[in-house]
Design a protein around this motif. Structure first.
Motif, PDB file in Angstrom:
ATOM      1  N   ALA A 273      78.156  59.844 -75.192  1.00 29.02           N
ATOM      2  CA  ALA A 273      77.593  60.815 -76.178  1.00 29.02           C
ATOM      3  C   ALA A 273      77.912  60.631 -77.554  1.00 29.02           C
ATOM      4  CB  ALA A 273      78.179  62.126 -75.658  1.00 29.02           C
ATOM      5  N   VAL A 274      79.417  60.209 -77.718  1.00 27.26           N
ATOM      6  CA  VAL A 274      80.058  59.909 -79.102  1.00 27.26           C
ATOM      7  C   VAL A 274      79.231  58.935 -79.640  1.00 27.26           C
ATOM      8  CG1 VAL A 274      81.988  59.011 -80.102  1.00 27.26           C
ATOM      9  CG2 VAL A 274      82.314  60.801 -78.676  1.00 27.26           C
ATOM     10  N   ALA A 275      79.085  57.675 -79.227  1.00 24.49           N
ATOM     11  CA  ALA A 275      78.411  56.255 -79.606  1.00 24.49           C
ATOM     12  C   ALA A 275      76.893  56.811 -80.203  1.00 24.49           C
ATOM     13  CB  ALA A 275      78.452  55.152 -78.648  1.00 24.49           C
ATOM     14  N   GLY A 276      76.262  57.549 -79.162  1.00 23.18           N
ATOM     15  CA  GLY A 276      75.080  57.939 -79.392  1.00 23.18           C
ATOM     16  C   GLY A 276      74.709  58.863 -80.602  1.00 23.18           C
ATOM     17  N   TYR A 277      75.770  59.687 -80.728  1.00 29.87           N
ATOM     18  CA  TYR A 277      75.886  60.598 -82.017  1.00 29.87           C
ATOM     19  C   TYR A 277      76.002  59.607 -83.369  1.00 29.87           C
ATOM     20  CZ  TYR A 277      77.047  64.564 -84.933  1.00 29.87           C
ATOM     21  OH  TYR A 277      77.243  65.360 -85.932  1.00 29.87           O
ATOM     22  N   TRP A 278      76.844  58.780 -83.119  1.00 25.59           N
ATOM     23  CA  TRP A 278      76.990  57.801 -84.578  1.00 25.59           C
ATOM     24  C   TRP A 278      75.923  57.061 -84.775  1.00 25.59           C
ATOM     25  CZ3 TRP A 278      81.292  56.202 -87.580  1.00 25.59           C
ATOM     26  CH2 TRP A 278      82.615  56.882 -87.547  1.00 25.59           C
ATOM     27  N   MET A 279      75.376  56.593 -83.583  1.00 24.08           N
ATOM     28  CA  MET A 279      74.197  55.456 -83.859  1.00 24.08           C
ATOM     29  C   MET A 279      73.139  56.328 -84.572  1.00 24.08           C
ATOM     30  SD  MET A 279      74.333  52.833 -80.773  1.00 24.08           S
ATOM     31  CE  MET A 279      74.821  53.878 -79.614  1.00 24.08           C
ATOM     32  N   LEU A 280      72.908  57.561 -83.805  1.00 19.59           N
ATOM     33  CA  LEU A 280      71.499  58.255 -84.575  1.00 19.59           C
ATOM     34  C   LEU A 280      71.993  58.573 -86.137  1.00 19.59           C
ATOM     35  CD1 LEU A 280      68.956  59.584 -84.002  1.00 19.59           C
ATOM     36  CD2 LEU A 280      70.469  61.764 -83.493  1.00 19.59           C
ATOM     37  N   ASN A 281      72.980  59.053 -86.275  1.00 19.23           N
ATOM     38  CA  ASN A 281      73.426  59.325 -87.566  1.00 19.23           C
ATOM     39  C   ASN A 281      73.280  58.164 -88.618  1.00 19.23           C
ATOM     40  OD1 ASN A 281      74.260  62.656 -88.316  1.00 19.23           O
ATOM     41  ND2 ASN A 281      74.650  62.121 -86.198  1.00 19.23           N
ATOM     42  N   TRP A 282      73.672  57.114 -88.057  1.00 23.73           N
ATOM     43  CA  TRP A 282      73.703  55.824 -89.063  1.00 23.73           C
ATOM     44  C   TRP A 282      72.237  55.534 -89.261  1.00 23.73           C
ATOM     45  CZ3 TRP A 282      71.471  51.156 -88.318  1.00 23.73           C
ATOM     46  CH2 TRP A 282      71.972  49.958 -89.199  1.00 23.73           C
ATOM     47  N   ILE A 283      71.521  55.585 -88.138  1.00 23.48           N
ATOM     48  CA  ILE A 283      69.969  55.477 -88.362  1.00 23.48           C
ATOM     49  C   ILE A 283      69.461  56.390 -89.320  1.00 23.48           C
ATOM     50  CG2 ILE A 283      67.870  55.546 -87.172  1.00 23.48           C
ATOM     51  CD1 ILE A 283      69.121  54.491 -84.593  1.00 23.48           C
ATOM     52  N   ILE A 284      69.525  57.503 -89.197  1.00 21.13           N
ATOM     53  CA  ILE A 284      69.055  58.647 -90.091  1.00 21.13           C
ATOM     54  C   ILE A 284      69.551  58.432 -91.546  1.00 21.13           C
ATOM     55  CG2 ILE A 284      68.996  61.017 -90.693  1.00 21.13           C
ATOM     56  CD1 ILE A 284      69.029  61.770 -87.556  1.00 21.13           C
ATOM     57  N   ALA A 285      70.833  58.313 -91.718  1.00 16.83           N
ATOM     58  CA  ALA A 285      71.519  58.235 -92.960  1.00 16.83           C
ATOM     59  C   ALA A 285      70.916  56.835 -93.957  1.00 16.83           C
ATOM     60  CB  ALA A 285      72.900  57.807 -93.027  1.00 16.83           C
ATOM     61  N   ASN A 286      70.575  55.773 -93.019  1.00 14.67           N
ATOM     62  CA  ASN A 286      70.273  54.592 -93.724  1.00 14.67           C
ATOM     63  C   ASN A 286      68.475  54.359 -93.469  1.00 14.67           C
ATOM     64  OD1 ASN A 286      72.594  52.714 -94.588  1.00 14.67           O
ATOM     65  ND2 ASN A 286      73.110  53.824 -92.460  1.00 14.67           N
ATOM     66  N   ARG A 287      67.790  55.356 -92.893  1.00 14.09           N
ATOM     67  CA  ARG A 287      66.454  55.471 -92.541  1.00 14.09           C
ATOM     68  C   ARG A 287      66.125  53.962 -91.921  1.00 14.09           C
ATOM     69  NH1 ARG A 287      63.650  57.976 -97.910  1.00 14.09           N
ATOM     70  NH2 ARG A 287      61.968  57.635 -96.467  1.00 14.09           N
ATOM     71  N   ALA A 288      66.878  53.882 -90.944  1.00 13.98           N
ATOM     72  CA  ALA A 288      66.811  52.360 -90.104  1.00 13.98           C
ATOM     73  C   ALA A 288      66.193  52.535 -88.842  1.00 13.98           C
ATOM     74  CB  ALA A 288      68.160  51.945 -89.938  1.00 13.98           C
ATOM     75  N   HIS A 289      65.065  53.370 -89.101  1.00 12.42           N
ATOM     76  CA  HIS A 289      64.606  53.758 -87.730  1.00 12.42           C
ATOM     77  C   HIS A 289      63.614  52.646 -87.125  1.00 12.42           C
ATOM     78  CE1 HIS A 289      62.151  55.427 -90.968  1.00 12.42           C
ATOM     79  NE2 HIS A 289      61.112  54.947 -90.414  1.00 12.42           N
ATOM     80  N   GLU A 290      63.475  51.712 -87.999  1.00 17.65           N
ATOM     81  CA  GLU A 290      62.728  50.439 -87.656  1.00 17.65           C
ATOM     82  C   GLU A 290      63.705  49.410 -87.406  1.00 17.65           C
ATOM     83  OE1 GLU A 290      59.513  49.349 -90.052  1.00 17.65           O
ATOM     84  OE2 GLU A 290      58.399  51.271 -89.639  1.00 17.65           O
ATOM     85  N   THR A 291      65.120  49.408 -87.272  1.00 15.79           N
ATOM     86  CA  THR A 291      65.888  48.550 -86.975  1.00 15.79           C
ATOM     87  C   THR A 291      66.428  48.399 -85.613  1.00 15.79           C
ATOM     88  OG1 THR A 291      67.002  48.624 -89.267  1.00 15.79           O
ATOM     89  CG2 THR A 291      68.282  47.772 -87.824  1.00 15.79           C
ATOM     90  N   ASP A 292      66.311  47.147 -84.905  1.00 16.04           N
ATOM     91  CA  ASP A 292      66.880  46.787 -83.598  1.00 16.04           C
ATOM     92  C   ASP A 292      68.232  46.483 -83.773  1.00 16.04           C
ATOM     93  OD1 ASP A 292      64.702  47.663 -82.400  1.00 16.04           O
ATOM     94  OD2 ASP A 292      63.640  45.710 -82.764  1.00 16.04           O
ATOM     95  N   PHE A 293      69.337  47.035 -82.670  1.00 16.73           N
ATOM     96  CA  PHE A 293      70.627  46.466 -82.651  1.00 16.73           C
ATOM     97  C   PHE A 293      71.055  46.698 -81.159  1.00 16.73           C
ATOM     98  CE2 PHE A 293      70.662  50.862 -84.555  1.00 16.73           C
ATOM     99  CZ  PHE A 293      71.592  51.435 -83.623  1.00 16.73           C
ATOM    100  N   ASP A 294      72.211  45.773 -80.995  1.00 12.09           N
ATOM    101  CA  ASP A 294      72.615  45.852 -79.624  1.00 12.09           C
ATOM    102  C   ASP A 294      73.656  46.809 -79.626  1.00 12.09           C
ATOM    103  OD1 ASP A 294      73.702  45.432 -77.217  1.00 12.09           O
ATOM    104  OD2 ASP A 294      74.629  43.490 -77.497  1.00 12.09           O
ATOM    105  N   THR A 295      73.447  48.241 -78.828  1.00  8.27           N
ATOM    106  CA  THR A 295      74.372  49.311 -78.772  1.00  8.27           C
ATOM    107  C   THR A 295      75.820  48.986 -78.020  1.00  8.27           C
ATOM    108  OG1 THR A 295      73.398  49.926 -76.573  1.00  8.27           O
ATOM    109  CG2 THR A 295      72.370  50.805 -78.531  1.00  8.27           C
ATOM    110  N   ARG A 296      75.846  47.823 -76.979  1.00 12.47           N
ATOM    111  CA  ARG A 296      76.871  47.516 -76.272  1.00 12.47           C
ATOM    112  C   ARG A 296      78.238  47.449 -77.162  1.00 12.47           C
ATOM    113  NH1 ARG A 296      74.898  42.514 -73.098  1.00 12.47           N
ATOM    114  NH2 ARG A 296      73.872  42.241 -75.105  1.00 12.47           N
TER     115      ARG A 296
END
Length: 232
Positions: free
Chosen positions: A123-146
């Motif tokens: 839950a924590v990791a997902g929250y950080w990742m989503l907010n990073w995507i939104i902040a950087n408008r990186a919705h077309e960026t693929d990355f490894d979540t592990r």
């Protein structure tokens, strides 16, 4: 996926409106602030030459979901939406949560990214990742979540506030983050789908402000690497 388009019928907020995490009823707000700081410290202390590796911490991060805790968290969250977005927004959110629980909706969205309910790390990791995507408008960026999951586990294991939480508090912390994730994701995805550039920019600025206030970190000054989040 983290930004799969979600069919929640939630009215978009006014430009720049934020969705902070409401922790009324539990003393987890202080733990969350300290958690953000632990995440930031783990970014700064990493060896830039070494990829993230899994080290299972001797700290319990999981929880067996209780229906009573879920119901309490949802009541608090819907009350928060009613206060900040009005009765129509609260009713829309409540209707969606009647169709499926927030954790079920969240799980369906993030399963492909290796995230699962039942562990605060996810839950924590997902929250950080989503907010990073939104902040950087990186919705077309693929990355490894592990690597970010590894980083979040390390941060939780080092956090005294988190270690003091009961199982019920770990569940509520996780499910409140999931509900915030769903709202933030739905509104941002709606803006992307409609090509609403001003709304995307406003939501990006809101995510930056949220993490600057909560964690003292600039989401636009960090990037995703094979070590997790790191300074650019």
């Amino acid at each position: 996926m983290l930004l799969a388009f979600l069919g929640l019928t939630i009215a978009p907020p006014s430009a720049g409106q934020d969705f902070p995490v409401p922790f009324d009823g539990l003393a987890t707000d202080m733990a969350m602030n300290a958690l953000h700081s632990s995440m930031l410290n783990s970014m700064l202390e990493q060896n830039d030459d070494e990829p993230a590796t899994e080290t299972r911490a001797a700290v319990e991060t999981g929880y067996a979901a209780s229906a009573a805790v879920s119901a309490q968290a949802q009541r608090q969250f819907i009350a928060f939406v009613r206060e900040t977005s009005g009765a129509a927004g609260a009713e829309a959110v409540e209707l969606e949560f009647r169709k499926a629980s927030p954790s079920q909706i969240w799980a369906g969205m993030v399963a492909g990214d290796g995230l699962r309910p039942g562990d605060a790390v996810d839950a924590v990791a997902g929250y950080w990742m989503l907010n990073w995507i939104i902040a950087n408008r990186a919705h077309e960026t693929d990355f490894d979540t592990r690597p970010i999951l590894i980083q979040a586990r390390l941060a939780l294991s080092q956090n005294g506030g988190f270690r003091a939480l009961t199982e019920a508090q770990r569940q509520e912390l996780s499910e409140v983050l999931m509900m915030n994730f769903l709202i933030q994701q739905a509104v941002y995805s709606d803006a992307v789908a409609k090509g609403n550039e001003p709304m995307q920019a406003a939501l990006a600025d809101a995510a930056v402000a949220r993490f600057r206030n909560e964690a003292g970190v600039d989401l636009r000054a960090i990037t995703v690497t094979d070590r997790g989040f790191a300074s650019r």
